[in-house]
Design a protein around this motif. Structure first.
Motif, PDB file in Angstrom:
ATOM      1  N   GLY A 221      59.224  -5.558  67.321  1.00 17.35           N
ATOM      2  CA  GLY A 221      57.728  -6.480  67.389  1.00 17.35           C
ATOM      3  C   GLY A 221      57.518  -7.141  66.161  1.00 17.35           C
ATOM      4  O   GLY A 221      56.430  -7.755  65.951  1.00 17.35           O
ATOM      5  N   VAL A 222      58.110  -6.629  64.925  1.00 13.51           N
ATOM      6  CA  VAL A 222      57.888  -7.497  63.512  1.00 13.51           C
ATOM      7  C   VAL A 222      58.558  -8.562  63.320  1.00 13.51           C
ATOM      8  O   VAL A 222      59.703  -8.548  63.312  1.00 13.51           O
ATOM      9  CB  VAL A 222      57.855  -6.238  62.542  1.00 13.51           C
ATOM     10  CG1 VAL A 222      57.411  -6.860  61.049  1.00 13.51           C
ATOM     11  CG2 VAL A 222      56.923  -5.013  62.789  1.00 13.51           C
TER      12      VAL A 222
ATOM     13  N   THR B 295      59.639 -11.049  60.735  1.00 12.09           N
ATOM     14  CA  THR B 295      59.581 -11.445  59.104  1.00 12.09           C
ATOM     15  C   THR B 295      60.217 -12.520  58.808  1.00 12.09           C
ATOM     16  O   THR B 295      61.576 -12.959  58.934  1.00 12.09           O
ATOM     17  CB  THR B 295      60.554 -10.179  58.655  1.00 12.09           C
ATOM     18  OG1 THR B 295      59.779  -9.135  58.715  1.00 12.09           O
ATOM     19  CG2 THR B 295      60.476 -10.270  57.086  1.00 12.09           C
TER      20      THR B 295
ATOM     21  N   ARG C  93      52.304 -18.717  61.462  1.00 11.71           N
ATOM     22  CA  ARG C  93      51.713 -17.647  61.952  1.00 11.71           C
ATOM     23  C   ARG C  93      51.190 -18.069  63.335  1.00 11.71           C
ATOM     24  O   ARG C  93      51.179 -17.527  64.509  1.00 11.71           O
ATOM     25  CB  ARG C  93      50.479 -17.045  61.247  1.00 11.71           C
ATOM     26  CG  ARG C  93      51.111 -16.251  59.948  1.00 11.71           C
ATOM     27  CD  ARG C  93      49.820 -15.603  59.240  1.00 11.71           C
ATOM     28  NE  ARG C  93      50.345 -14.669  58.066  1.00 11.71           N
ATOM     29  CZ  ARG C  93      51.057 -13.528  58.000  1.00 11.71           C
ATOM     30  NH1 ARG C  93      51.019 -13.211  59.183  1.00 11.71           N
ATOM     31  NH2 ARG C  93      51.443 -13.171  57.135  1.00 11.71           N
TER      32      ARG C  93
ATOM     33  N   MET D 187      52.119 -15.956  66.900  1.00 11.82           N
ATOM     34  CA  MET D 187      51.155 -14.922  67.099  1.00 11.82           C
ATOM     35  C   MET D 187      51.170 -14.768  68.637  1.00 11.82           C
ATOM     36  O   MET D 187      50.777 -13.623  68.829  1.00 11.82           O
ATOM     37  CB  MET D 187      49.842 -15.380  66.511  1.00 11.82           C
ATOM     38  CG  MET D 187      49.288 -16.600  66.804  1.00 11.82           C
ATOM     39  SD  MET D 187      47.589 -16.888  66.000  1.00 11.82           S
ATOM     40  CE  MET D 187      46.772 -15.544  66.176  1.00 11.82           C
TER      41      MET D 187
ATOM     42  N   VAL E 122      56.039 -10.443  69.981  1.00  9.93           N
ATOM     43  CA  VAL E 122      55.696 -10.479  68.364  1.00  9.93           C
ATOM     44  C   VAL E 122      54.562  -9.594  68.540  1.00  9.93           C
ATOM     45  O   VAL E 122      53.346 -10.113  69.069  1.00  9.93           O
ATOM     46  CB  VAL E 122      55.609 -11.885  67.934  1.00  9.93           C
ATOM     47  CG1 VAL E 122      55.147 -11.604  66.373  1.00  9.93           C
ATOM     48  CG2 VAL E 122      57.097 -12.435  68.086  1.00  9.93           C
ATOM     49  N   SER E 123      54.527  -8.629  67.674  1.00 13.98           N
ATOM     50  CA  SER E 123      53.304  -7.613  67.452  1.00 13.98           C
ATOM     51  C   SER E 123      52.769  -7.822  66.046  1.00 13.98           C
ATOM     52  O   SER E 123      51.437  -7.498  65.819  1.00 13.98           O
ATOM     53  CB  SER E 123      53.445  -6.333  67.730  1.00 13.98           C
ATOM     54  OG  SER E 123      54.406  -5.626  66.870  1.00 13.98           O
ATOM     55  N   GLU E 124      53.612  -8.428  65.247  1.00 15.59           N
ATOM     56  CA  GLU E 124      53.201  -8.283  63.737  1.00 15.59           C
ATOM     57  C   GLU E 124      54.008  -9.638  62.894  1.00 15.59           C
ATOM     58  O   GLU E 124      55.340  -9.645  63.452  1.00 15.59           O
ATOM     59  CB  GLU E 124      53.269  -7.099  63.021  1.00 15.59           C
ATOM     60  CG  GLU E 124      52.803  -7.006  61.383  1.00 15.59           C
ATOM     61  CD  GLU E 124      53.038  -5.880  60.871  1.00 15.59           C
ATOM     62  OE1 GLU E 124      53.094  -5.750  59.579  1.00 15.59           O
ATOM     63  OE2 GLU E 124      53.535  -4.878  61.400  1.00 15.59           O
ATOM     64  N   ILE E 125      53.409 -10.204  62.004  1.00 13.69           N
ATOM     65  CA  ILE E 125      54.022 -11.511  61.511  1.00 13.69           C
ATOM     66  C   ILE E 125      53.969 -11.235  59.868  1.00 13.69           C
ATOM     67  O   ILE E 125      53.174 -10.805  59.303  1.00 13.69           O
ATOM     68  CB  ILE E 125      53.507 -12.581  61.757  1.00 13.69           C
ATOM     69  CG1 ILE E 125      53.586 -12.838  63.346  1.00 13.69           C
ATOM     70  CG2 ILE E 125      54.218 -13.998  60.965  1.00 13.69           C
ATOM     71  CD1 ILE E 125      52.811 -14.187  63.904  1.00 13.69           C
ATOM     72  N   ARG E 126      55.235 -11.076  59.159  1.00  8.68           N
ATOM     73  CA  ARG E 126      55.265 -10.851  57.759  1.00  8.68           C
ATOM     74  C   ARG E 126      55.968 -12.356  57.236  1.00  8.68           C
ATOM     75  O   ARG E 126      56.950 -12.620  57.615  1.00  8.68           O
ATOM     76  CB  ARG E 126      56.130  -9.671  57.222  1.00  8.68           C
ATOM     77  CG  ARG E 126      55.284  -8.330  57.859  1.00  8.68           C
ATOM     78  CD  ARG E 126      56.169  -7.244  57.522  1.00  8.68           C
ATOM     79  NE  ARG E 126      55.594  -6.022  58.112  1.00  8.68           N
ATOM     80  CZ  ARG E 126      56.194  -4.864  57.905  1.00  8.68           C
ATOM     81  NH1 ARG E 126      57.302  -4.675  57.669  1.00  8.68           N
ATOM     82  NH2 ARG E 126      55.576  -3.829  58.499  1.00  8.68           N
TER      83      ARG E 126
END
Length: 322
Positions: free
Chosen positions: A27-28, A30, A51, A55, A60-64
């Motif tokens: 889910g991350v 990068t 983002r 988003m 996708v649960s997190e965006i880096r």
């Protein structure tokens, strides 16, 4: 179709070329993004676009986002004089504009803390710089030259009564500001050889210096002291500019020499330094300076004089850097 390919398809085409790699795991998402040549504002907008594009995707649960960039090789040109009243600030502004017209990415730091004049010369009076995370952001001017000056940070007409450490702190804040893709940073030093000059030389080590003088003997004596300071600090000197080199009568065109003639050129020869050129004193230059219309922005006689000096400075800079 892989998860990464699916993510890439959701990225706007204008931003996709800058995405060097994209990875999705548990889910991350990068992303490694090339931000070379972008200002801080532009890089922030790019990250926001990326983002925003990802988003709302269910996987996708997190965006880096990791921004990478080739560091801009910023070179500093200190413009100094041994005394005030020789037209150093006017020379700095017009040299910056001439270098920008020649294709260089230029900024100006108005380090004359007590008597800042660059906002007037570059026509940005009233334009206060913004800040992000306590870092100032240089102000754009209409002449493709970025600027930071105490004249933008204080109320008009207000005196600055600061001791040395405070002026050094102000200089540091401007030098370490966000200058975007600026490659050449011209520093308009105050007259003399005091605290500001020492902070500049010791902390920021200019790539090169330009010394400005009028033809008269008193100015040349002080200009020699400024030259000696740069030499002691190991800063190469591009050469000497003779300013106010003759007065051109606006009515008859006759040239007179109220400050003498050829003194700076003779001094440059005697000191083993290059003579960069002379700029005559004209009514047009005075009016243009007071109204924020630097003559270097056009191809008139004054503009050509500054362009010639800029070519010599750029050549000297290339020789030092190469």
């Amino acid at each position: 179709m892989s998860s990464e390919t699916n993510l890439e398809q959701h990225i706007p085409e204008t931003a996709r070329a800058r995405v060097q790699s994209i990875r999705l795991k548990e889910g991350v998402a990068t992303l490694v993004v090339d931000a070379s040549g972008l200002s801080r504002d532009q890089a922030g907008l790019l990250e926001g676009d990326l983002r925003g594009a990802l988003m709302n995707l269910p996987e996708v649960s997190e965006i880096r986002v990791a921004m990478t960039a080739d560091r801009v090789q910023r070179r500093i040109i200190a413009v100094g004089s041994g005394k005030g009243g020789v037209g150093k600030s006017t020379l700095t502004a017009n040299l910056a504009v001439a270098l920008a017209r020649a294709g260089h990415k230029v900024g100006v730091v108005d380090a004359d803390i007590y008597g800042p004049s660059q906002p007037v010369l570059l026509n940005v009076e009233g334009s206060k710089p913004k800040a992000r995370e306590k870092q100032l952001i240089a102000v754009d001017t209409e002449y493709d030259v970025k600027l930071l000056s105490m004249g933008q940070l204080i109320e008009p007409g207000k005196a600055i009564a600061w001791r040395g450490p405070m002026t050094g702190g102000a200089l540091t804040q401007m030098m370490e500001a966000d200058w975007g893709d600026t490659e050449l940073l011209l520093v308009d030093l105050p007259p003399g050889t005091g605290d500001i000059q020492l902070t500049m030389l010791q902390k920021f080590k200019p790539t090169m210096a330009v010394v400005v003088s009028t033809p008269q003997d008193l100015a040349l004596i002080d200009a020699t002291r400024a030259l000696d300071l740069f030499r002691q600090a190991g800063v190469p000197v591009a050469g000497i500019v003779e300013n106010m080199a003759g007065y051109v009568c606006p009515h008859c065109g006759e040239v007179s020499d109220p400050f003498g003639s050829g003194g700076a050129e003779a001094a440059a020869k005697a000191l083993g330094e290059e003579f960069l050129g002379r700029v005559p004193l004209t009514m047009e230059l005075r009016v243009a300076s007071d109204t924020g219309q630097p003559p270097a922005a056009n191809d008139g006689p004054q503009g050509q004089a500054f362009a010639g000096i800029a070519r010599k400075v750029a050549a000297r800079l290339a020789a030092i850097s190469g």
